[in-house]
Design a protein around this motif. Structure first.
Motif, PDB file in Angstrom:
ATOM      1  N   SER A 383       0.905  -1.255   0.284  1.00  0.00           N
ATOM      2  CA  SER A 383       0.005   0.098  -0.033  1.00  0.00           C
ATOM      3  C   SER A 383       0.712   1.464  -0.017  1.00  0.00           C
ATOM      4  N   LEU A 384       2.106   1.250   0.669  1.00  0.00           N
ATOM      5  CA  LEU A 384       2.808   2.345   0.700  1.00  0.00           C
ATOM      6  C   LEU A 384       4.243   1.893   1.216  1.00  0.00           C
ATOM      7  N   GLY A 385       5.248   2.748   0.413  1.00  0.00           N
ATOM      8  CA  GLY A 385       6.759   2.509   0.657  1.00  0.00           C
ATOM      9  C   GLY A 385       7.191   3.531   1.677  1.00  0.00           C
ATOM     10  N   VAL A 386       8.260   3.308   2.332  1.00  0.00           N
ATOM     11  CA  VAL A 386       8.832   4.266   3.259  1.00  0.00           C
ATOM     12  C   VAL A 386      10.290   4.111   3.132  1.00  0.00           C
ATOM     13  N   SER A 387      10.983   5.601   2.847  1.00  0.00           N
ATOM     14  CA  SER A 387      12.489   5.603   2.583  1.00  0.00           C
ATOM     15  C   SER A 387      13.172   6.355   3.803  1.00  0.00           C
ATOM     16  N   LEU A 388      13.935   5.669   4.453  1.00  0.00           N
ATOM     17  CA  LEU A 388      14.841   6.385   5.457  1.00  0.00           C
ATOM     18  C   LEU A 388      16.356   7.004   5.125  1.00  0.00           C
ATOM     19  N   HIS A 389      16.315   6.935   3.848  1.00  0.00           N
ATOM     20  CA  HIS A 389      17.647   7.364   3.212  1.00  0.00           C
ATOM     21  C   HIS A 389      17.935   8.771   3.660  1.00  0.00           C
ATOM     22  N   THR A 390      19.243   9.068   4.121  1.00  0.00           N
ATOM     23  CA  THR A 390      19.335  10.528   4.601  1.00  0.00           C
ATOM     24  C   THR A 390      20.170  11.251   3.765  1.00  0.00           C
ATOM     25  N   SER A 391      21.048  10.643   2.946  1.00  0.00           N
ATOM     26  CA  SER A 391      21.898  11.186   1.929  1.00  0.00           C
ATOM     27  C   SER A 391      23.235  11.994   2.737  1.00  0.00           C
ATOM     28  N   SER A 392      24.260  11.343   2.790  1.00  0.00           N
ATOM     29  CA  SER A 392      25.478  11.905   3.374  1.00  0.00           C
ATOM     30  C   SER A 392      26.064  12.966   2.504  1.00  0.00           C
ATOM     31  N   SER A 393      25.743  13.115   1.358  1.00  0.00           N
ATOM     32  CA  SER A 393      26.331  14.020   0.619  1.00  0.00           C
ATOM     33  C   SER A 393      25.133  15.461   0.223  1.00  0.00           C
ATOM     34  N   GLY A 394      23.908  14.776   0.221  1.00  0.00           N
ATOM     35  CA  GLY A 394      22.900  15.498  -0.050  1.00  0.00           C
ATOM     36  C   GLY A 394      22.438  15.676  -1.645  1.00  0.00           C
ATOM     37  N   VAL A 395      23.123  14.806  -2.368  1.00  0.00           N
ATOM     38  CA  VAL A 395      23.110  15.037  -3.844  1.00  0.00           C
ATOM     39  C   VAL A 395      23.010  13.417  -4.479  1.00  0.00           C
ATOM     40  N   ASP A 396      22.787  12.354  -3.551  1.00  0.00           N
ATOM     41  CA  ASP A 396      22.509  11.163  -4.033  1.00  0.00           C
ATOM     42  C   ASP A 396      21.017  10.862  -3.984  1.00  0.00           C
ATOM     43  N   LEU A 397      20.640   9.492  -4.264  1.00  0.00           N
ATOM     44  CA  LEU A 397      19.149   9.304  -4.472  1.00  0.00           C
ATOM     45  C   LEU A 397      18.961   7.707  -3.866  1.00  0.00           C
ATOM     46  N   PRO A 398      18.087   7.487  -3.169  1.00  0.00           N
ATOM     47  CA  PRO A 398      17.993   6.115  -2.866  1.00  0.00           C
ATOM     48  C   PRO A 398      17.128   5.237  -3.855  1.00  0.00           C
ATOM     49  N   MET A 399      18.120   4.070  -4.343  1.00  0.00           N
ATOM     50  CA  MET A 399      17.560   3.389  -5.273  1.00  0.00           C
ATOM     51  C   MET A 399      16.176   2.706  -4.883  1.00  0.00           C
ATOM     52  N   LYS A 400      15.880   2.397  -3.564  1.00  0.00           N
ATOM     53  CA  LYS A 400      14.726   1.865  -3.113  1.00  0.00           C
ATOM     54  C   LYS A 400      13.557   2.587  -3.667  1.00  0.00           C
ATOM     55  N   VAL A 401      13.507   4.034  -3.506  1.00  0.00           N
ATOM     56  CA  VAL A 401      12.351   4.703  -3.929  1.00  0.00           C
ATOM     57  C   VAL A 401      12.111   4.351  -5.697  1.00  0.00           C
ATOM     58  N   GLY A 413       9.312   9.631   2.232  1.00  0.00           N
ATOM     59  CA  GLY A 413      10.797   9.525   2.508  1.00  0.00           C
ATOM     60  C   GLY A 413      11.327  10.654   3.100  1.00  0.00           C
ATOM     61  N   TRP A 414      12.310  10.383   3.727  1.00  0.00           N
ATOM     62  CA  TRP A 414      13.303  11.491   4.332  1.00  0.00           C
ATOM     63  C   TRP A 414      13.610  12.435   3.340  1.00  0.00           C
ATOM     64  N   ASN A 415      13.147  13.781   3.192  1.00  0.00           N
ATOM     65  CA  ASN A 415      13.530  14.831   2.082  1.00  0.00           C
ATOM     66  C   ASN A 415      14.328  15.840   2.458  1.00  0.00           C
ATOM     67  N   ARG A 416      15.309  15.861   3.706  1.00  0.00           N
ATOM     68  CA  ARG A 416      15.890  16.888   4.092  1.00  0.00           C
ATOM     69  C   ARG A 416      17.274  16.764   3.331  1.00  0.00           C
ATOM     70  N   PHE A 417      17.216  16.778   2.159  1.00  0.00           N
ATOM     71  CA  PHE A 417      18.568  16.853   1.267  1.00  0.00           C
ATOM     72  C   PHE A 417      18.182  17.629  -0.303  1.00  0.00           C
ATOM     73  N   GLU A 418      19.352  17.966  -0.752  1.00  0.00           N
ATOM     74  CA  GLU A 418      19.142  18.733  -2.083  1.00  0.00           C
ATOM     75  C   GLU A 418      18.541  17.902  -3.134  1.00  0.00           C
ATOM     76  N   ALA A 419      18.918  16.755  -3.383  1.00  0.00           N
ATOM     77  CA  ALA A 419      18.642  15.994  -4.483  1.00  0.00           C
ATOM     78  C   ALA A 419      17.253  15.474  -4.550  1.00  0.00           C
ATOM     79  N   TRP A 420      16.324  15.698  -3.579  1.00  0.00           N
ATOM     80  CA  TRP A 420      15.221  14.849  -3.282  1.00  0.00           C
ATOM     81  C   TRP A 420      14.092  15.103  -4.414  1.00  0.00           C
TER      82      TRP A 420
END
Length: 483
Positions: A383-401, A413-420
């Motif tokens: 029904s819903l997916g959750v991503s907890l990826h926080t991005s150490s650099s702020g410019v990568d993205l989680p493959m799971k999403v 998902g956690w969205n406190r990074f630039e590339a979200w």
């Protein structure tokens, strides 16, 4: 005196002869050999980690093979893997303790495709494995030397020279340096596929100003300069490579992750229910699944410190409290968490303590390790997916999403990074959060208002139409002269 000079000259000439003879063989194009036939593209793909846990690199291999190229994918693959990634692996823990993981099966098409060969890297000998902290200080450098030696032998001697070498970064040490040297000696074109920055992962534990972090950043900047080309997972990362790393002599291509073909939405409700009921993790909830009285939430994690899994646990406890006392109309949640990693037992103990304290009455949390195809099917049925990826650099993205969108699954998902925003369109195919409170608010809102969840699902299903081949062919396919 003359005899000594002759002796020195003899040994120097012998040493020079050995060095010349032992140099890796070079890549020679067919045209240089006088062969007028169309040259078949040959490529090596280096994964300094478990091949089965590197979906993007597997997709590279499959794409090259589908276009007629021959691929050797080099990495760890065996019954039991001792993965020691020094200064730049997924977690700083890999610097301090030997991490032993069971095999993750590669994509089925990897092993069945005649154009793809898997070249396994040898795991560390058992004699180098220890849980004693004092012995580890002595054995740690030996592990690094073993990894360097085995990687050098594989790249320089166990494999034939190829036209291209595509190396995953991070981890960057020692793979980036060894790949650069081997490619120079073999006249192979080095392509770096930037998933993130190794120094930024190291900085999570040590801080940006730590000497090891500073050295790691210099190392990445220095050894990336001689590459033939660069792929990176976001536009923001391409900007950093150009502006901060100073890469101007070789092209940089943003190549966004897209889902492979086996990720697809499950639109048939009967098929969805049957699959979920067949999973051991959800067998006990068969009737609730059939009646629609429970929602399936999925999250994938590597159980490392760069994903704070306690955020999800706290949010589920808050949801359970609201569903029990304030809003009984909220459905139950079955949370299935997939993945392996070093902190799994720690979080399982935390979940068990919350259950015994009665804080998860309306929530059931299960962990699972699924095959590639079953994981794709689970995403399509959830029904819903959750991503907890926080991005150490702020410019990568989680493959799971990316995988979740491929299965038509909406995401929070956690969205406190630039590339979200390069991946998720807020309110269209997903929502972002920055705390357990925000995540709880999204869960109660979406599960309490099915119409809102359906809007996100339609957006995710639209996103699922964007596929890896459509992204890869005009970028990587053209660079490798395959399309």
């Amino acid at each position: 005196m003359i005899e000594q000079a002759i002796s020195i000259a003899f040994w120097l000439s012998s040493l020079l002869t050995v060095i010349i003879v032992a140099l890796p063989s070079q890549y020679i194009p067919q045209s240089a050999r006088g062969d007028n036939r169309k040259e078949k593209v040959t490529a090596q793909i280096l994964v300094l980690g478990d091949i089965g846990r590197s979906p993007r690199m597997q997709y590279h291999a499959l794409s090259i093979a589908r276009h007629g190229g021959h691929v050797e994918i080099i990495g760890y693959h065996g019954k039991q893997l001792a993965v020691f990634s020094f200064l730049g692996g997924r977690d700083i823990i890999t610097m301090l303790t030997p991490a032993v993981f069971l095999e993750s099966d590669p994509h089925p098409e990897i092993t069945s495709n005649a154009n793809i060969s898997v070249v396994p890297l040898p795991p560390h000998p058992a004699i180098l494995q220890t849980n004693n902290k004092f012995l580890f200080l002595a054995l740690g450098p030996l592990k690094v030397l073993f990894q360097i030696a085995s990687l050098w032998l594989c790249l320089a001697y166990r494999t034939r020279p190829a036209k291209y070498l595509l190396v995953q970064n991070p981890p960057s040490i020692p793979s980036l340096a060894l790949s650069s040297i081997v490619c120079y000696l073999r006249q192979t074109r080095l392509i770096i596929d930037w998933h993130n920055f190794g120094y930024s992962i190291l900085a999570l534990k040590l801080g940006n100003q730590h000497p090891l972090v500073v050295i790691s950043r210099w190392y990445e900047k220095f050894f990336c300069g001689g590459a033939f080309a660069h792929f990176c997972v976001t536009n923001a990362m391409a900007r950093i490579l150009k502006d901060e790393f100073g890469i101007t002599g070789s092209p940089i291509f943003p190549l966004h992750d897209r889902p492979a073909r086996h990720f697809k939405p499950v639109l048939d409700e009967e098929e969805r229910t049957q699959f979920l009921q067949s999973l051991p993790e959800s067998t006990a909830h068969g009737a609730e699944l059939a009646n629609g009285d429970i929602r399936v939430l999925v999250s994938s994690t590597s159980w490392t410190s760069d994903e704070d899994f306690s955020v999800l646990i706290d949010a589920l406890c808050r949801y359970s409290k609201i569903a029990s006392a304030e809003n009984p109309a909220l459905p139950k949640i079955l949370a299935i968490i997939t993945g392996k990693g070093p902190q799994k037992e720690m979080y399982l103990n935390e979940i068990s303590n919350r259950e015994h304290a009665g804080k998860l009455q309306k929530v059931t949390i299960k962990t699972a390790w699924l095959s590639t195809l079953d994981y794709a099917k689970l995403l399509g049925c959830a029904s819903l997916g959750v991503s907890l990826h926080t991005s150490s650099s702020g410019v990568d993205l989680p493959m799971k999403v990316v995988d979740m969108f491929g299965a038509g699954l909406p995401v929070v998902g956690w969205n406190r990074f630039e590339a979200w925003p390069e991946l998720v369109t807020e309110g269209t195919n997903g929502r972002g959060f920055g705390s357990a409170e925000e995540l709880t608010s999204h869960l109660t809102d979406l599960f309490g208002n099915p119409a809102k969840l359906e809007i996100l699902r339609k957006g995710a299903q639209k996103e699922s139409l964007r596929r890896w081949d459509q992204e890869w062919d005009p970028v990587a396919g053209r660079l490798l002269q395959l399309v």
